[in-house]
Design a protein around this motif. Structure first.
Motif, PDB file in Angstrom:
ATOM      1  N   LEU A  72     -21.677  21.867  -7.138  1.00  0.00           N
ATOM      2  CA  LEU A  72     -21.135  22.278  -5.849  1.00  0.00           C
ATOM      3  C   LEU A  72     -19.623  22.182  -5.878  1.00  0.00           C
ATOM      4  CD1 LEU A  72     -23.508  20.310  -3.473  1.00  0.00           C
ATOM      5  CD2 LEU A  72     -23.751  22.638  -4.260  1.00  0.00           C
ATOM      6  N   THR A  73     -18.973  22.960  -5.034  1.00  0.00           N
ATOM      7  CA  THR A  73     -17.539  22.825  -4.838  1.00  0.00           C
ATOM      8  C   THR A  73     -17.287  21.686  -3.877  1.00  0.00           C
ATOM      9  OG1 THR A  73     -17.275  25.201  -5.108  1.00  0.00           O
ATOM     10  CG2 THR A  73     -15.455  24.003  -4.080  1.00  0.00           C
ATOM     11  N   ALA A  74     -16.507  20.710  -4.288  1.00  0.00           N
ATOM     12  CA  ALA A  74     -16.272  19.534  -3.453  1.00  0.00           C
ATOM     13  C   ALA A  74     -15.498  19.919  -2.208  1.00  0.00           C
ATOM     14  CB  ALA A  74     -15.508  18.473  -4.236  1.00  0.00           C
ATOM     15  N   ILE A  75     -16.013  19.508  -1.058  1.00  0.00           N
ATOM     16  CA  ILE A  75     -15.357  19.809   0.212  1.00  0.00           C
ATOM     17  C   ILE A  75     -13.959  19.220   0.252  1.00  0.00           C
ATOM     18  CG2 ILE A  75     -15.529  19.476   2.712  1.00  0.00           C
ATOM     19  CD1 ILE A  75     -17.590  21.312   1.743  1.00  0.00           C
ATOM     20  N   SER A  76     -13.798  18.052  -0.348  1.00  0.00           N
ATOM     21  CA  SER A  76     -12.515  17.367  -0.243  1.00  0.00           C
ATOM     22  C   SER A  76     -11.394  18.128  -0.922  1.00  0.00           C
ATOM     23  CB  SER A  76     -12.622  15.974  -0.860  1.00  0.00           C
ATOM     24  OG  SER A  76     -13.036  16.060  -2.207  1.00  0.00           O
ATOM     25  N   LYS A  77     -11.736  19.145  -1.742  1.00  0.00           N
ATOM     26  CA  LYS A  77     -10.703  19.901  -2.437  1.00  0.00           C
ATOM     27  C   LYS A  77     -10.171  21.063  -1.607  1.00  0.00           C
ATOM     28  CE  LYS A  77     -12.543  18.778  -7.021  1.00  0.00           C
ATOM     29  NZ  LYS A  77     -13.091  19.318  -8.276  1.00  0.00           N
ATOM     30  N   PRO A 202     -23.743  10.853  -7.425  1.00  0.00           N
ATOM     31  CA  PRO A 202     -24.009  11.980  -6.523  1.00  0.00           C
ATOM     32  C   PRO A 202     -22.733  12.683  -6.100  1.00  0.00           C
ATOM     33  CG  PRO A 202     -24.204   9.910  -5.362  1.00  0.00           C
ATOM     34  CD  PRO A 202     -24.044   9.557  -6.805  1.00  0.00           C
ATOM     35  N   GLU A 203     -22.884  13.964  -5.791  1.00  0.00           N
ATOM     36  CA  GLU A 203     -21.771  14.765  -5.294  1.00  0.00           C
ATOM     37  C   GLU A 203     -21.611  14.554  -3.791  1.00  0.00           C
ATOM     38  OE1 GLU A 203     -19.692  16.772  -6.798  1.00  0.00           O
ATOM     39  OE2 GLU A 203     -20.501  16.802  -8.836  1.00  0.00           O
ATOM     40  N   PRO A 204     -20.424  14.786  -3.265  1.00  0.00           N
ATOM     41  CA  PRO A 204     -20.262  14.783  -1.807  1.00  0.00           C
ATOM     42  C   PRO A 204     -21.097  15.889  -1.174  1.00  0.00           C
ATOM     43  CG  PRO A 204     -18.127  14.680  -2.905  1.00  0.00           C
ATOM     44  CD  PRO A 204     -19.134  14.983  -3.968  1.00  0.00           C
ATOM     45  N   MET A 205     -21.618  15.623   0.007  1.00  0.00           N
ATOM     46  CA  MET A 205     -22.350  16.658   0.729  1.00  0.00           C
ATOM     47  C   MET A 205     -21.409  17.776   1.154  1.00  0.00           C
ATOM     48  SD  MET A 205     -25.123  14.839   3.234  1.00  0.00           S
ATOM     49  CE  MET A 205     -24.267  13.329   3.657  1.00  0.00           C
ATOM     50  N   MET A 206     -21.918  18.996   1.147  1.00  0.00           N
ATOM     51  CA  MET A 206     -21.174  20.091   1.757  1.00  0.00           C
ATOM     52  C   MET A 206     -21.159  19.874   3.263  1.00  0.00           C
ATOM     53  SD  MET A 206     -22.347  23.444  -0.417  1.00  0.00           S
ATOM     54  CE  MET A 206     -24.065  22.991  -0.592  1.00  0.00           C
ATOM     55  N   ARG A 207     -20.098  20.310   3.902  1.00  0.00           N
ATOM     56  CA  ARG A 207     -19.961  20.139   5.345  1.00  0.00           C
ATOM     57  C   ARG A 207     -20.236  21.459   6.047  1.00  0.00           C
ATOM     58  NH1 ARG A 207     -16.863  15.551   6.446  1.00  0.00           N
ATOM     59  NH2 ARG A 207     -17.404  15.934   8.632  1.00  0.00           N
ATOM     60  N   TRP A 208     -21.035  21.389   7.121  1.00  0.00           N
ATOM     61  CA  TRP A 208     -21.402  22.590   7.860  1.00  0.00           C
ATOM     62  C   TRP A 208     -20.188  23.276   8.465  1.00  0.00           C
ATOM     63  CZ3 TRP A 208     -24.266  26.458   8.388  1.00  0.00           C
ATOM     64  CH2 TRP A 208     -24.352  27.171   9.581  1.00  0.00           C
ATOM     65  N   THR A 209     -19.124  22.540   8.710  1.00  0.00           N
ATOM     66  CA  THR A 209     -17.940  23.118   9.341  1.00  0.00           C
ATOM     67  C   THR A 209     -17.224  24.109   8.439  1.00  0.00           C
ATOM     68  OG1 THR A 209     -16.761  21.135   8.613  1.00  0.00           O
ATOM     69  CG2 THR A 209     -17.515  21.190  10.898  1.00  0.00           C
ATOM     70  N   PHE A 304      -8.448  29.179  -2.592  1.00  0.00           N
ATOM     71  CA  PHE A 304      -9.559  28.246  -2.714  1.00  0.00           C
ATOM     72  C   PHE A 304     -10.839  28.956  -2.288  1.00  0.00           C
ATOM     73  CE2 PHE A 304     -10.577  27.222   1.710  1.00  0.00           C
ATOM     74  CZ  PHE A 304      -9.424  27.590   2.379  1.00  0.00           C
ATOM     75  N   MET A 305     -11.958  28.438  -2.763  1.00  0.00           N
ATOM     76  CA  MET A 305     -13.246  29.050  -2.523  1.00  0.00           C
ATOM     77  C   MET A 305     -14.054  28.235  -1.524  1.00  0.00           C
ATOM     78  SD  MET A 305     -15.784  31.060  -4.939  1.00  0.00           S
ATOM     79  CE  MET A 305     -14.611  31.010  -6.187  1.00  0.00           C
ATOM     80  N   MET A 306     -14.709  28.938  -0.600  1.00  0.00           N
ATOM     81  CA  MET A 306     -15.575  28.272   0.364  1.00  0.00           C
ATOM     82  C   MET A 306     -16.830  27.765  -0.329  1.00  0.00           C
ATOM     83  SD  MET A 306     -14.192  28.290   3.384  1.00  0.00           S
ATOM     84  CE  MET A 306     -15.529  28.025   4.537  1.00  0.00           C
ATOM     85  N   PRO A 307     -17.270  26.545  -0.032  1.00  0.00           N
ATOM     86  CA  PRO A 307     -18.579  26.097  -0.511  1.00  0.00           C
ATOM     87  C   PRO A 307     -19.656  27.062  -0.015  1.00  0.00           C
ATOM     88  CG  PRO A 307     -17.356  24.292   0.463  1.00  0.00           C
ATOM     89  CD  PRO A 307     -16.593  25.530   0.795  1.00  0.00           C
ATOM     90  N   SER A 308     -20.720  27.215  -0.770  1.00  0.00           N
ATOM     91  CA  SER A 308     -21.703  28.248  -0.424  1.00  0.00           C
ATOM     92  C   SER A 308     -23.118  27.821  -0.798  1.00  0.00           C
ATOM     93  CB  SER A 308     -21.369  29.554  -1.153  1.00  0.00           C
ATOM     94  OG  SER A 308     -22.356  30.538  -0.905  1.00  0.00           O
ATOM     95  N   VAL A 309     -24.057  28.208   0.059  1.00  0.00           N
ATOM     96  CA  VAL A 309     -25.483  28.134  -0.256  1.00  0.00           C
ATOM     97  C   VAL A 309     -26.104  29.521  -0.130  1.00  0.00           C
ATOM     98  CG1 VAL A 309     -25.728  25.723   0.422  1.00  0.00           C
ATOM     99  CG2 VAL A 309     -26.049  27.508   2.146  1.00  0.00           C
ATOM    100  N   ALA A 310     -25.255  30.554  -0.080  1.00  0.00           N
ATOM    101  CA  ALA A 310     -25.709  31.932   0.104  1.00  0.00           C
ATOM    102  C   ALA A 310     -25.854  32.619  -1.251  1.00  0.00           C
ATOM    103  CB  ALA A 310     -24.719  32.709   0.977  1.00  0.00           C
ATOM    104  N   TYR A 311     -26.865  33.472  -1.361  1.00  0.00           N
ATOM    105  CA  TYR A 311     -27.125  34.183  -2.607  1.00  0.00           C
ATOM    106  C   TYR A 311     -27.216  35.684  -2.350  1.00  0.00           C
ATOM    107  CZ  TYR A 311     -27.922  29.763  -4.927  1.00  0.00           C
ATOM    108  OH  TYR A 311     -27.740  28.507  -5.450  1.00  0.00           O
TER     109      TYR A 311
END
Length: 612
Positions: A72-77, A202-209, A304-311
């Protein structure tokens, strides 16, 4: 003085409870220097605090946990990222060892990604490479979310994402985990099975925001739904600042395309050329998972790239053309099982041929009710839409999803009923009666020089009408007193007429150039909005508003919004005399009409058709 203590009792506790700690003789007072006494107390205080924290906080214990990593792409980045709960959080560096816990990892190979939702909910999306794959028939009662500090919370099975066939679970984030940054991903476990957890951490959770959460492919482009970029109505990033990125997860190769529209949470991308991924077009299937996201480029700054769960799911032409329904109805629903039968049966009677429901993670008997209605001959299609506060995006998605099966779409909530005063004399409408169809353009829309693309119907808002609980005979029968002034409107829209951006607000869409909206007078048709119901039902509205741009009622922002109940405040506390509020006009026209159409006489007395 002799002090007795167990090895596990911190010295600090003894100092606090002893009435005369460290009582020395005169000789000892002369022999012990102040410096020595200070050093002695310091060592014991340090040891006591260490023992205390190691015994009550598993994070510091010698038996610690590590979980499999997910890509995953870390939200903190993300530049400018600032967690909403940062004032409460403590940043920690945690070392992880290995221990045995109960899990399904050994036996089932379950892997997932985690998203932190509002209200401290955690969404787990099971990855397709899990072996064996999980199915919707599993029971969620046996599963837990295991967090890095060894705390667990129950995991509830939510549903299966439609396009990717991924199983989802939800669990709560334990309170102690809410005060530590980063918020680390849990692992999905089942009690009673052994599981050896190993590094990496573990990785940081992605944030819904900030998340790309859904995509839809049309014949000409790809529509991507992203939370966290366009925060306010009417203020949107320029498409020139954005790029759509399609990523082959097996090789990390990427293809970029231009963004043609950026409105609300909807971003339209040019179709990608995926020949480098081994995709040869419509006749050659794509067997790889292609993640899609947005890349943001600000002038003079790094991208920068948005974290994603979309395919990305390639568009495919329907093998068999299905006949279109003239009029459909769509809405987003949550736990509306006890309301749905009345809403569907009534609107089917007045001309709605098909219902498209976006299930926002209901936890009641909704699917059972829908199955029964379909068996009775009603045409209801459901789309599992787990994403919170995305009503506008859901409506935009529905305008694409239903375009092949519906010509006109009515966007209406389950507590809203369309009524025309001219229907009062109707004894029992037949399928050939125009009813709702009479509100649509009478001329062929393609031959009109400025055709009607949308019909706008105003709303009357009904109050509790002395009801203390949900009326068993239905909302049309129980709520008959309303406010005098109408408020807002709902729409029936020609799907072909919706503008390219899919912009919508309060149940109406922006239309393509050349089309127009036709407002309907209250004398012709009105929406009975049963908004202010019995308190036991109404207070649920405090849980979370579904619109992305409407403030939740528990927040003190925008107190004069028409979405709010006048004078209610910010807490779900029943005001005195609630059952008598919002009652200015007695209006039982729809009640009497529904009785004429749907009332049945039984051995137990009269019942409405939707009562079971």
């Amino acid at each position: 003085m002799n002090i007795k203590k167990s090895p596990s009792t911190p010295l600090l506790r003894l100092l606090l409870i002893s009435p005369r700690p460290f009582e020395f003789s005169e000789t000892m007072r002369r022999q012990v220097s102040p410096a020595f006494l200070f050093l002695f107390l310091s060592v014991f205080l340090f040891a006591s605090f260490s023992l205390y924290f190691s015994s009550c906080n598993p994070i510091y214990a010698s038996t610690e946990i590590s979980f499999p990593s997910v890509n995953l792409t870390a939200i903190s980045k993300i530049p400018g990222y600032s967690p909403s709960s940062s004032s409460l959080a403590i940043k920690e560096d945690v070392n992880y060892l290995t221990r045995h816990v109960a899990s399904i990892q050994d036996s089932s190979g379950v892997k997932s990604v985690s998203v932190l939702l509002p209200d401290w909910e955690v969404l787990l999306i099971v990855l397709p490479e899990s072996t064996p794959p999980m199915t919707a028939s599993i029971s969620g009662n046996d599963f837990l979310c295991l967090y890095p500090n060894n705390e667990t919370s129950p995991a509830r099975f939510s549903g299966v994402l439609p396009w990717t066939n991924q199983t989802t679970f939800k669990c709560g984030l334990p309170k102690r985990n809410r005060r530590r940054l980063p918020f680390l991903s849990p692992v999905l476990i089942r009690s009673g099975e052994e599981f050896l957890v190993s590094s990496p951490p573990p990785e940081p959770m992605m944030r819904w925001t900030r998340l790309a959460y859904e995509s839809f492919s049309t014949e000409n482009d790809v529509v991507l739904f992203v939370k966290g970029l366009n925060h306010r109505q009417g203020i949107n990033l320029s498409p020139k600042e954005l790029t759509c990125v399609f990523i082959d997860e097996t090789s990390s190769n990427a293809v970029r395309t231009a963004v043609t529209s950026s409105i609300q949470e909807v971003f339209r991308c040019e179709r990608p050329d995926l020949t480098s991924f081994g995709y040869g077009g419509e006749g050659n299937g794509l067997n790889k998972r292609i993640k899609v996201s947005l890349e943001i480029r600000h002038q003079g700054e790094s991208s920068f790239m948005m974290p994603s769960v979309a395919y990305y799911i390639p568009w495919r032409k329907l093998e068999i053309e299905r006949p279109k329904s003239l009029l459909c109805a769509s809405t987003m629903v949550f736990d509306v099982a006890k309301f749905l039968r009345e809403w569907v049966m009534y609107h089917s009677k007045i001309g709605v041929e098909k219902f498209v429901l976006y299930d926002n993670d209901s936890d009641d008997d909704l699917m059972r009710v829908i199955k029964e209605l379909n068996q009775e001959g009603y045409n209801i299609e459901t789309f599992f839409w787990i994403w919170p506060k995305t009503q506008e995006a859901g409506f935009s998605h529905a305008s694409l999803y239903a375009k092949d099966s519906c010509t006109w779409m009515m966007y209406l909530d389950v507590d809203e009923f369309v009524f025309a005063p001219s229907w009062v004399t109707s004894l029992q409408p037949s399928p050939d009666d125009p009813m709702l169809r009479s509100l649509l353009p009478k001329t062929q829309w393609w031959s009109d020089p400025r055709p009607i693309g949308q019909v706008s119907i105003r709303c009357n808002e009904f109050g509790p009408s002395n009801q203390m609980t949900h009326p068993l005979e239905g909302v049309t029968q129980g709520y008959t007193c309303r406010r005098k002034e109408d408020n807002r409107h709902k729409s029936i829209v020609l799907l072909e007429a919706i503008e390219h951006s899919l912009l919508n607000a309060i149940h109406h869409f922006k239309l393509k150039e050349g089309y127009r909206t036709k407002p309907v007078s209250l004398e012709v048709a009105v929406v009975n909005h049963y908004k202010y119901q019995a308190w036991s039902e109404f207070k649920v509205k405090f849980r979370r508003r579904v619109s992305a741009y409407v403030v939740d009622w528990t927040k003190g922002l925008n107190p004069l919004s028409k979405d709010r109940a006048p004078g209610l405040g910010f807490e779900a506390v029943e005001p005195s005399g609630w059952e008598h509020k919002f009652c200015e006009v007695q209006d039982d026209r729809l009640k009497l009409l529904a009785q004429r159409w749907f009332e049945n006489q039984t051995m137990a007395g009269s019942k409405m058709a939707w009562q079971i």
